[in-house]
Design a protein around this motif. Sequence first.
Motif, PDB file in Angstrom:
ATOM      1  N   ILE A   1      41.003  35.952  33.821  1.00 42.11           N
ATOM      2  CA  ILE A   1      41.101  36.884  34.787  1.00 42.11           C
ATOM      3  C   ILE A   1      39.568  37.275  36.309  1.00 42.11           C
ATOM      4  N   ALA A   2      38.793  37.994  35.362  1.00 44.31           N
ATOM      5  CA  ALA A   2      37.602  38.030  35.973  1.00 44.31           C
ATOM      6  C   ALA A   2      37.188  36.101  36.736  1.00 44.31           C
ATOM      7  N   GLU A   3      36.848  35.555  35.937  1.00 42.83           N
ATOM      8  CA  GLU A   3      36.254  33.932  36.289  1.00 42.83           C
ATOM      9  C   GLU A   3      37.359  34.225  38.157  1.00 42.83           C
ATOM     10  N   ARG A   4      38.844  33.807  37.588  1.00 38.67           N
ATOM     11  CA  ARG A   4      39.683  33.798  38.941  1.00 38.67           C
ATOM     12  C   ARG A   4      39.258  34.655  40.640  1.00 38.67           C
ATOM     13  N   LEU A   5      39.044  36.102  39.743  1.00 38.20           N
ATOM     14  CA  LEU A   5      38.217  36.891  40.952  1.00 38.20           C
ATOM     15  C   LEU A   5      37.254  36.761  41.821  1.00 38.20           C
ATOM     16  N   VAL A   6      36.656  36.669  40.839  1.00 38.53           N
ATOM     17  CA  VAL A   6      35.049  35.473  41.016  1.00 38.53           C
ATOM     18  C   VAL A   6      35.257  35.292  42.271  1.00 38.53           C
ATOM     19  N   GLY A   7      35.868  33.853  41.952  1.00 40.72           N
ATOM     20  CA  GLY A   7      36.835  32.224  42.667  1.00 40.72           C
ATOM     21  C   GLY A   7      37.018  32.859  44.224  1.00 40.72           C
ATOM     22  N   VAL A   8      37.713  34.027  44.097  1.00 42.02           N
ATOM     23  CA  VAL A   8      38.650  34.768  45.294  1.00 42.02           C
ATOM     24  C   VAL A   8      37.832  35.457  46.133  1.00 42.02           C
ATOM     25  N   ALA A   9      36.558  35.631  45.757  1.00 38.08           N
ATOM     26  CA  ALA A   9      35.259  36.572  46.686  1.00 38.08           C
ATOM     27  C   ALA A   9      34.653  35.193  46.577  1.00 38.08           C
ATOM     28  N   ARG A  10      34.710  34.984  46.110  1.00 37.48           N
ATOM     29  CA  ARG A  10      33.915  33.601  46.679  1.00 37.48           C
ATOM     30  C   ARG A  10      33.945  33.087  47.855  1.00 37.48           C
ATOM     31  N   ALA A  11      35.448  32.560  47.841  1.00 39.51           N
ATOM     32  CA  ALA A  11      36.149  31.488  48.638  1.00 39.51           C
ATOM     33  C   ALA A  11      36.193  32.406  50.143  1.00 39.51           C
ATOM     34  N   ALA A  12      36.628  33.772  49.563  1.00 41.33           N
ATOM     35  CA  ALA A  12      36.325  34.401  50.831  1.00 41.33           C
ATOM     36  C   ALA A  12      35.167  34.757  51.530  1.00 41.33           C
ATOM     37  N   MET A  13      33.747  34.919  51.438  1.00 41.07           N
ATOM     38  CA  MET A  13      33.249  34.853  51.979  1.00 41.07           C
ATOM     39  C   MET A  13      32.151  33.212  52.903  1.00 41.07           C
TER      40      MET A  13
ATOM     41  N   CYS B   1      32.992  42.915  41.907  1.00 42.79           N
ATOM     42  CA  CYS B   1      32.972  44.159  40.935  1.00 42.79           C
ATOM     43  C   CYS B   1      33.947  45.638  41.447  1.00 42.79           C
ATOM     44  N   VAL B   2      34.175  45.229  42.671  1.00 47.69           N
ATOM     45  CA  VAL B   2      34.772  46.436  43.169  1.00 47.69           C
ATOM     46  C   VAL B   2      36.680  46.215  42.307  1.00 47.69           C
ATOM     47  N   ILE B   3      36.795  44.860  42.767  1.00 43.89           N
ATOM     48  CA  ILE B   3      38.280  44.227  42.569  1.00 43.89           C
ATOM     49  C   ILE B   3      38.538  44.648  41.042  1.00 43.89           C
ATOM     50  N   PHE B   4      37.600  44.130  40.139  1.00 39.30           N
ATOM     51  CA  PHE B   4      37.593  44.016  38.867  1.00 39.30           C
ATOM     52  C   PHE B   4      37.691  45.944  38.291  1.00 39.30           C
ATOM     53  N   ALA B   5      36.810  47.044  38.914  1.00 42.84           N
ATOM     54  CA  ALA B   5      36.416  47.995  38.525  1.00 42.84           C
ATOM     55  C   ALA B   5      37.882  48.679  38.820  1.00 42.84           C
ATOM     56  N   ALA B   6      38.555  48.157  39.893  1.00 45.64           N
ATOM     57  CA  ALA B   6      40.124  48.697  40.003  1.00 45.64           C
ATOM     58  C   ALA B   6      40.977  48.376  39.471  1.00 45.64           C
ATOM     59  N   ILE B   7      40.109  47.581  37.635  1.00 49.62           N
ATOM     60  CA  ILE B   7      41.283  46.852  37.540  1.00 49.62           C
ATOM     61  C   ILE B   7      41.251  47.517  35.640  1.00 49.62           C
ATOM     62  N   SER B   8      39.733  47.415  35.378  1.00 50.29           N
ATOM     63  CA  SER B   8      39.395  47.670  33.800  1.00 50.29           C
ATOM     64  C   SER B   8      38.948  48.763  34.248  1.00 50.29           C
TER      65      SER B   8
ATOM     66  N   VAL C   1      30.391  45.291  34.223  1.00 45.34           N
ATOM     67  CA  VAL C   1      28.873  44.706  34.192  1.00 45.34           C
ATOM     68  C   VAL C   1      28.800  43.418  33.446  1.00 45.34           C
ATOM     69  N   ILE C   2      29.953  43.380  32.334  1.00 43.37           N
ATOM     70  CA  ILE C   2      29.481  42.437  31.787  1.00 43.37           C
ATOM     71  C   ILE C   2      30.266  40.740  32.122  1.00 43.37           C
ATOM     72  N   ALA C   3      31.456  41.562  32.447  1.00 36.86           N
ATOM     73  CA  ALA C   3      32.416  40.479  32.833  1.00 36.86           C
ATOM     74  C   ALA C   3      32.499  39.711  34.390  1.00 36.86           C
ATOM     75  N   VAL C   4      32.568  40.787  35.315  1.00 31.05           N
ATOM     76  CA  VAL C   4      31.341  40.103  36.970  1.00 31.05           C
ATOM     77  C   VAL C   4      29.888  39.314  36.421  1.00 31.05           C
ATOM     78  N   GLY C   5      29.373  39.959  36.015  1.00 32.06           N
ATOM     79  CA  GLY C   5      27.739  40.270  35.618  1.00 32.06           C
ATOM     80  C   GLY C   5      27.425  38.735  35.154  1.00 32.06           C
ATOM     81  N   SER C   6      28.415  37.933  34.042  1.00 37.74           N
ATOM     82  CA  SER C   6      27.890  36.976  32.948  1.00 37.74           C
ATOM     83  C   SER C   6      28.128  36.003  34.119  1.00 37.74           C
ATOM     84  N   ILE C   7      29.461  35.725  35.332  1.00 40.47           N
ATOM     85  CA  ILE C   7      29.910  34.953  35.648  1.00 40.47           C
ATOM     86  C   ILE C   7      28.571  35.314  37.026  1.00 40.47           C
ATOM     87  N   MET C   8      28.922  35.488  37.594  1.00 42.34           N
ATOM     88  CA  MET C   8      28.002  36.093  39.051  1.00 42.34           C
ATOM     89  C   MET C   8      25.890  35.913  38.656  1.00 42.34           C
TER      90      MET C   8
END
Length: 416
Positions: A84-96, A111-118, A125-132
């Motif tokens: 889920i974290a990796e897919r949310l990052v993909g959407v955010a990057r495509a939107a930019m 980070c904002v989207i994932f924070a609103a879930i977790s 930091v672990i979920a988004v940071g390790s990917i980004m």
Amino acid sequence: LLGLGAVLGVQTGWLIFIAAFLMILVGAPLFLAIGTAAVACVTLIQGYDGTLVAKDMFEAVKKEELLAIPFFVLAGNIMTQGSIAERLVGVARAAMGKTPGGLGLASIFACVIFAAISGSSPVTVIAVGSIMFPMLVKERYPESYSLGVLTSAGSLGIIIPPSVPMIIYAIMVSTPDDPLSPNDLFIGGVLPGLFIAGMLLLYTLYQTRPGRPGNRIVVPTFEDGYWSNLGRELKRSAASLMLPVLVLGGIYGVLGPIRFTVTEAAAVAVVYALFVELIIHRELKPKKLPRVLADSGTMMGSLFLIIVLAIAFNKFLAEREIPQMAAAALAAAVTSKWQFLILVNLFLLALGCVMEIISAILIVAPLLAPIAVSYGIDPVHFAIIFIVNLELGYLTPPMGINLFVSSTVFDRPVVD
């Protein structure tokens, strides 16, 4: 030292305080220091049987809101182990797209989207940071900027609802006569969280502007056009994006008949995350579930013991009217609301440097919240002030939790 203090006639209350403080200094677990202080206060000051503390702990565990915390922690761990974290990052990057500094902006959005879930800052930091982080370094973003923006944006997990610290704050300051709902804190945290995210976005645009000296950032390339690429990522991540909509929409009551309490929303988050990862994405293997459950259980076991002991200790403080005496002493020195708020901000900023947020809420919030009410400050307003100040503590030496989490995730020294 304690024996010397007893011989010199130091009051029992001060001896207990010194004992608890020394235990923390020598590295004893927080639950041990709080538990020792609670039992000592009940037996030595109040003269009651020590088993009263155990009864208070049992009553504390019966609070329904406490159930939300392990559910949100478990949901965050499921999403971190899955995709889920990796897919949310993909959407955010495509939107930019090819926006200057787009990958940095996408990091903040993710980070904002994932924070609103977790609901958890370290998990974000672990979920988004390790990917980004590897992606930012690959596209030649300054390493100092990359470390800073991911660590800072990751701390939004305690402001953007749902937030575990907000739930704990509501539990600790609520009284039977004056309950404070976590839902109210969630609503109160939306605008401050988005405002902080907006400041990070503006800072990113400034730091990554094309004309900045030494800017070597690579402009990303995409296989297709902007809209086709964004559409593909949205289709790929549709199930993941529905999770914050379902959880937050149910809490705020904007989904028609679908309404949740915070505890119900946390349970729904776990069930939906499991459904998405096991049935739709199929990237989280069932054999990994025992490990995810064990990690979540270990985390919650230590946290719950601290919470229920702190609630028992706070009952002692309330019976001895400690908050009322502190309010009276402060009122004698501070004459206006704004003076009190400035002092609280400075105190909490300093506190955040040496104490992590859960401990600070458990120990300090029950003392300060009644004083704030006596100055006519709205309880929700004060709660957000409290939590935002301590959010900065996540980023501040020597006890900044996110600094240590980032150091581990990004494999860089804490000094960096």
